[in-house]
Design an enzyme around this catalytic site. Structure first.
Site, PDB file in Angstrom:
ATOM      1  N   ASP A  21      11.829  -6.038 -17.850  1.00  0.00           N
ATOM      2  CA  ASP A  21      10.395  -5.828 -18.068  1.00  0.00           C
ATOM      3  C   ASP A  21      10.242  -4.645 -19.011  1.00  0.00           C
ATOM      4  O   ASP A  21      10.714  -3.549 -18.719  1.00  0.00           O
ATOM      5  CB  ASP A  21       9.761  -5.545 -16.709  1.00  0.00           C
ATOM      6  N   ILE A  22       9.573  -4.848 -20.115  1.00  0.00           N
ATOM      7  CA  ILE A  22       9.474  -3.784 -21.117  1.00  0.00           C
ATOM      8  C   ILE A  22       8.735  -2.555 -20.574  1.00  0.00           C
ATOM      9  O   ILE A  22       9.008  -1.436 -21.003  1.00  0.00           O
ATOM     10  CB  ILE A  22       8.842  -4.317 -22.428  1.00  0.00           C
TER      11      ILE A  22
ATOM     12  N   VAL B 204       2.981  -9.516 -22.267  1.00  0.00           N
ATOM     13  CA  VAL B 204       3.406  -8.125 -22.454  1.00  0.00           C
ATOM     14  C   VAL B 204       2.176  -7.201 -22.515  1.00  0.00           C
ATOM     15  O   VAL B 204       2.147  -6.126 -21.906  1.00  0.00           O
ATOM     16  CB  VAL B 204       4.202  -7.993 -23.776  1.00  0.00           C
ATOM     17  N   ASP B 205       1.183  -7.642 -23.238  1.00  0.00           N
ATOM     18  CA  ASP B 205      -0.041  -6.860 -23.446  1.00  0.00           C
ATOM     19  C   ASP B 205      -0.683  -6.509 -22.099  1.00  0.00           C
ATOM     20  O   ASP B 205      -1.011  -5.329 -21.827  1.00  0.00           O
ATOM     21  CB  ASP B 205      -0.991  -7.722 -24.299  1.00  0.00           C
TER      22      ASP B 205
ATOM     23  N   SER C 282       5.588 -12.890 -30.313  1.00  0.00           N
ATOM     24  CA  SER C 282       5.087 -14.244 -30.637  1.00  0.00           C
ATOM     25  C   SER C 282       5.728 -15.385 -29.849  1.00  0.00           C
ATOM     26  O   SER C 282       5.358 -16.538 -30.076  1.00  0.00           O
ATOM     27  CB  SER C 282       5.215 -14.576 -32.142  1.00  0.00           C
TER      28      SER C 282
ATOM     29  N   TYR D 140       1.875 -17.134 -28.114  1.00  0.00           N
ATOM     30  CA  TYR D 140       1.812 -17.548 -29.520  1.00  0.00           C
ATOM     31  C   TYR D 140       2.867 -18.598 -29.903  1.00  0.00           C
ATOM     32  O   TYR D 140       2.938 -19.021 -31.059  1.00  0.00           O
ATOM     33  CB  TYR D 140       1.876 -16.328 -30.448  1.00  0.00           C
TER      34      TYR D 140
HETATM   35  N1  AR6 Z   1       8.455  -7.480 -20.584  1.00  0.00           N
HETATM   36  C1  AR6 Z   1       9.178  -8.094 -21.560  1.00  0.00           C
HETATM   37  N2  AR6 Z   1       8.877  -9.312 -22.044  1.00  0.00           N
HETATM   38  C2  AR6 Z   1       7.812  -9.951 -21.512  1.00  0.00           C
HETATM   39  C3  AR6 Z   1       6.994  -9.379 -20.491  1.00  0.00           C
HETATM   40  C4  AR6 Z   1       7.369  -8.085 -20.034  1.00  0.00           C
HETATM   41  N3  AR6 Z   1       6.677  -7.461 -19.076  1.00  0.00           N
HETATM   42  N4  AR6 Z   1       6.006 -10.265 -20.193  1.00  0.00           N
HETATM   43  C5  AR6 Z   1       6.181 -11.348 -20.981  1.00  0.00           C
HETATM   44  N5  AR6 Z   1       7.274 -11.164 -21.770  1.00  0.00           N
HETATM   45  P1  AR6 Z   1       3.513 -12.724 -25.021  1.00  0.00           P
HETATM   46  P2  AR6 Z   1       2.869 -13.303 -27.845  1.00  0.00           P
HETATM   47  C6  AR6 Z   1       7.835 -12.046 -22.813  1.00  0.00           C
HETATM   48  O1  AR6 Z   1       2.745 -13.917 -24.574  1.00  0.00           O
HETATM   49  O2  AR6 Z   1       3.536 -14.619 -27.772  1.00  0.00           O
HETATM   50  C7  AR6 Z   1      -1.303 -11.786 -25.110  1.00  0.00           C
HETATM   51  O3  AR6 Z   1      -2.336 -12.372 -24.391  1.00  0.00           O
HETATM   52  C8  AR6 Z   1       7.384 -13.486 -22.835  1.00  0.00           C
HETATM   53  O4  AR6 Z   1       8.171 -14.263 -21.946  1.00  0.00           O
HETATM   54  O5  AR6 Z   1       3.360 -11.452 -24.267  1.00  0.00           O
HETATM   55  O6  AR6 Z   1       3.129 -12.426 -29.041  1.00  0.00           O
HETATM   56  C9  AR6 Z   1      -1.793 -10.921 -26.258  1.00  0.00           C
HETATM   57  O7  AR6 Z   1      -2.993 -10.260 -25.928  1.00  0.00           O
HETATM   58  C10 AR6 Z   1       7.624 -13.863 -24.284  1.00  0.00           C
HETATM   59  O8  AR6 Z   1       8.991 -14.228 -24.494  1.00  0.00           O
HETATM   60  O9  AR6 Z   1       3.177 -12.354 -26.572  1.00  0.00           O
HETATM   61  C11 AR6 Z   1      -1.989 -11.918 -27.354  1.00  0.00           C
HETATM   62  O10 AR6 Z   1      -3.224 -12.563 -27.242  1.00  0.00           O
HETATM   63  C12 AR6 Z   1       7.381 -12.565 -25.054  1.00  0.00           C
HETATM   64  O11 AR6 Z   1       7.415 -11.528 -24.061  1.00  0.00           O
HETATM   65  C13 AR6 Z   1      -0.879 -12.910 -27.128  1.00  0.00           C
HETATM   66  O12 AR6 Z   1      -0.556 -12.828 -25.745  1.00  0.00           O
HETATM   67  C14 AR6 Z   1       6.061 -12.498 -25.793  1.00  0.00           C
HETATM   68  O13 AR6 Z   1       5.045 -13.159 -25.041  1.00  0.00           O
HETATM   69  C15 AR6 Z   1       0.376 -12.556 -27.897  1.00  0.00           C
HETATM   70  O14 AR6 Z   1       1.333 -13.587 -27.727  1.00  0.00           O
END
Ligand code: AR6
Length: 168
Positions: A10-11, A33-34, A121, A125
Site C-alpha cells: 500500500d503506497i 490510490v487517490d 493509470s 483509467y
Molecule cells: N497503494 C498502491 N497501489 C494502489 C493502491 C494503494 N493504496 N490502491 C490502488 N492501487 P487507480 P488510475 C493500484 O485507480 O488508474 C481515482 O479515482 C491499483 O490497483 O488508483 O490512475 C482518481 O481520482 C492500480 O494498479 O489510478 C482518478 O479519478 C493502480 O494503483 C482515477 O482513479 C492505479 O489505480 C485515476 O485512475
C-alpha cells in the site's frame, strides 16, 4: 545512479520523501490510490489541493503534469499529484511517460531523494498493466534525476509481476 526498486503493498504505508498520487484533473480526490492518500493523509492535503485549484490550476491539473502538496499525516514530506491518461485503444503512451518524468522533475525541485510511485493509470483509467509497467520503467530509466531511489509500490501480484519482468 537512481536505484529502481519494487515492493508489493500500500503506497500510503511507505516511508519516503515523496509519494506520487494517481490523481484526476480536479485534484479534489477520488477512489483508488487517490482515495487512500486523502484518507490516511488527512485534510491538509485536500486544503492545499483546493488552494491550487483557486490559483495556478483553475481549470485543473492537465493530464501528464505533476504538482506537489504537503503529505499531511503520511510518513512522507510531500505528495506529488499526477494525472494519468485514460486508456483507449491505440492510446498515446507519451502522456503516461510524462507523468513519471514530470513527477521526478517536481521531486528534484523539492529535493526529494526517495520517491514512491503507484502504477499510474492501471486502475480506474484501465491502462493495460504490462504496457504501463514498460512505460514506467523505461521512462524512469531515461530520466536524469538526483532522486536516489524510485520505488514502485504495486498493490497486487499481477502488478508486481509486470514490474518485476521489466526490471529483469
Ligand atoms: N497503494 C498502491 N497501489 C494502489 C493502491 C494503494 N493504496 N490502491 C490502488 N492501487 P487507480 P488510475 C493500484 O485507480 O488508474 C481515482 O479515482 C491499483 O490497483 O488508483 O490512475 C482518481 O481520482 C492500480 O494498479 O489510478 C482518478 O479519478 C493502480 O494503483 C482515477 O482513479 C492505479 O489505480 C485515476 O485512475
Amino acid at each position: 545512479m537512481t536505484a529502481l526498486t519494487i515492493v508489493r503493498g500500500d503506497i500510503t504505508r511507505q516511508q519516503v520523501d515523496a509519494l506520487v498520487n494517481a490523481a484526476n484533473s480536479s485534484l479534489l480526490g477520488g477512489g483508488g490510490v487517490d482515495g487512500a492518500i486523502h484518507r490516511r493523509g488527512g485534510p491538509a492535503i485536500l486544503e492545499e489541493c483546493r488552494a491550487l485549484r483557486a490559483s495556478r490550476y483553475g481549470r485543473g491539473l492537465p493530464t501528464g503534469q505533476a504538482v506537489a502538496t504537503t503529505a499531511g499525516e503520511l510518513d512522507a514530506r510531500w505528495v506529488i499529484h499526477t494525472v494519468g491518461p485514460v486508456w483507449r485503444p491505440g492510446g498515446d503512451p507519451s502522456l503516461l511517460a510524462s507523468c513519471y518524468r514530470e513527477s521526478l522533475r517536481v521531486a528534484d525541485e523539492l529535493g526529494a531523494r526517495t520517491v514512491a510511485f503507484p502504477a499510474v493509470s492501471t486502475g480506474v483509467y484501465r491502462w493495460p498493466m504490462q504496457d504501463a509497467a514498460r512505460i514506467a520503467v523505461d521512462t524512469v530509466r531515461g530520466v536524469r534525476t538526483a532522486v536516489e531511489e524510485v520505488r514502485f509500490v504495486l498493490f497486487d501480484d499481477r502488478a508486481y509481476e509486470a514490474f518485476a519482468l521489466q526490471l529483469g
